[in-house]
Design a protein around this motif. Sequence first.
Motif, PDB file in Angstrom:
ATOM      1  N   GLN A 176     -30.326  14.087 107.924  1.00  0.00           N
ATOM      2  CA  GLN A 176     -31.217  14.012 109.070  1.00  0.00           C
ATOM      3  C   GLN A 176     -32.618  14.492 108.655  1.00  0.00           C
ATOM      4  OE1 GLN A 176     -29.199  15.635 112.850  1.00  0.00           O
ATOM      5  NE2 GLN A 176     -28.177  16.726 111.166  1.00  0.00           N
ATOM      6  N   GLU A 177     -33.591  14.152 109.447  1.00  0.00           N
ATOM      7  CA  GLU A 177     -34.940  14.643 109.187  1.00  0.00           C
ATOM      8  C   GLU A 177     -34.956  16.165 109.303  1.00  0.00           C
ATOM      9  OE1 GLU A 177     -39.537  14.172 110.837  1.00  0.00           O
ATOM     10  OE2 GLU A 177     -37.908  12.952 111.665  1.00  0.00           O
ATOM     11  N   GLU A 179     -33.167  18.277 107.639  1.00  0.00           N
ATOM     12  CA  GLU A 179     -31.874  18.913 107.372  1.00  0.00           C
ATOM     13  C   GLU A 179     -31.852  19.568 106.003  1.00  0.00           C
ATOM     14  OE1 GLU A 179     -27.248  17.786 108.357  1.00  0.00           O
ATOM     15  OE2 GLU A 179     -28.555  16.221 107.546  1.00  0.00           O
ATOM     16  N   ALA A 204     -32.096  20.686 111.593  1.00  0.00           N
ATOM     17  CA  ALA A 204     -32.312  19.329 112.105  1.00  0.00           C
ATOM     18  C   ALA A 204     -31.863  19.238 113.557  1.00  0.00           C
ATOM     19  CB  ALA A 204     -31.557  18.320 111.236  1.00  0.00           C
ATOM     20  N   ALA A 205     -31.816  18.012 114.070  1.00  0.00           N
ATOM     21  CA  ALA A 205     -31.459  17.806 115.473  1.00  0.00           C
ATOM     22  C   ALA A 205     -30.025  18.224 115.760  1.00  0.00           C
ATOM     23  CB  ALA A 205     -31.656  16.332 115.841  1.00  0.00           C
ATOM     24  N   ARG A 206     -29.141  18.095 114.765  1.00  0.00           N
ATOM     25  CA  ARG A 206     -27.743  18.470 114.928  1.00  0.00           C
ATOM     26  C   ARG A 206     -27.318  19.347 113.756  1.00  0.00           C
ATOM     27  NH1 ARG A 206     -28.082  13.215 115.119  1.00  0.00           N
ATOM     28  NH2 ARG A 206     -26.714  12.881 113.314  1.00  0.00           N
ATOM     29  N   ASP A 223     -20.685  16.595 113.507  1.00  0.00           N
ATOM     30  CA  ASP A 223     -21.533  17.495 114.289  1.00  0.00           C
ATOM     31  C   ASP A 223     -20.739  18.721 114.722  1.00  0.00           C
ATOM     32  OD1 ASP A 223     -23.442  15.552 114.045  1.00  0.00           O
ATOM     33  OD2 ASP A 223     -23.307  14.854 116.108  1.00  0.00           O
ATOM     34  N   ALA A 228     -29.027  24.011 117.251  1.00  0.00           N
ATOM     35  CA  ALA A 228     -29.736  23.106 116.347  1.00  0.00           C
ATOM     36  C   ALA A 228     -31.091  22.772 116.961  1.00  0.00           C
ATOM     37  CB  ALA A 228     -28.913  21.837 116.111  1.00  0.00           C
ATOM     38  N   GLY A 229     -31.777  21.816 116.354  1.00  0.00           N
ATOM     39  CA  GLY A 229     -33.045  21.355 116.895  1.00  0.00           C
ATOM     40  C   GLY A 229     -34.249  22.175 116.489  1.00  0.00           C
ATOM     41  N   ASP A 230     -34.103  23.036 115.466  1.00  0.00           N
ATOM     42  CA  ASP A 230     -35.208  23.877 115.003  1.00  0.00           C
ATOM     43  C   ASP A 230     -34.924  24.245 113.548  1.00  0.00           C
ATOM     44  OD1 ASP A 230     -37.551  25.840 116.230  1.00  0.00           O
ATOM     45  OD2 ASP A 230     -36.467  26.763 114.563  1.00  0.00           O
TER      46      ASP A 230
END
Length: 307
Positions: A176-177, A179, A204-206, A223, A228-230
Amino acid sequence: MAACAAALAALAAVPAQAHEPESRGPHWELKDTGAPEARFRGLAAVSRTTAWVAGTGGTVLRTTDGGAAWRDVSPPGAGELQFRDVEAFDARRAVVLAIGEGEASRVYRTDDGGATWTESFRNTDPKAFYDCLTFFDHRHGLAMSDPVDGKFRILSTGDGGRSWTVLPDRGMPAAQEGEAGFAASGQCLVTSGPKDVWLATGGAARARVLHSADRGRTWTATDTPLPAGDPARGVFALAFRDRAHGLAVGGDFRPDQPSPSAAARTSDGGRTWRPAATAPPAYRSTEHAGCCVRWQCGYPFTDRERK
């Protein structure tokens, strides 16, 4: 860090019985390692008497008397390196990983209790940043790097860490971007049995866990319910008691941020993860989100340190 240590000590301590004042159960004792400037991040306990630790300033220590005394066995000339993982086989044989960008990522091996060391790998790709290493047995092991060209990079050894080869990435899912792994204490890559290995991610987002059943050649990604998300959030560490049952811990490593739902369990080898009904004891206070599975404590990372 002190609060985290206290939480773990409270978990381990067993009160003495009133009618047996001399008896004492498991307890913690503070020992002087002789390395006051080092921050220890890697731990490998191979028996009741022998253990190795590794940390900042290129420091490696070894005990052969159950921790009563520690000997500095650091590799010469490694003072600028950050050792974040140590994997030991016995009192004489151990492998340590230094993390960092480019050539800061290195692997050393000793066969004589740290009297001498051999540098067996030095990363020459400026895009790679190695985080963790692990072994299936005394010969076969892996090390992992943050994604290079969109995929996590895996190193493999078949001779106990004396030489390493980059595995093909055809069987690795796309990252992921943003990650990456958390180079905290060598627990973002763990094994169980002769072929199964799991890789923890974050940033990443997950927050995901990747699993391979063929020593790192092909992987599947799942997942997890962890935060996540930061860049500061994700799965920090893993532990498996067998190839089916495992624990993931993580959260947000910033000390001023809460880390709810910081643990998850699997009973199917990582194909699915469910939130732990009760967080591990050291995670019950959100400020302790840096604690790791093998009873180690972290300290607040900078973004560069955690990667």
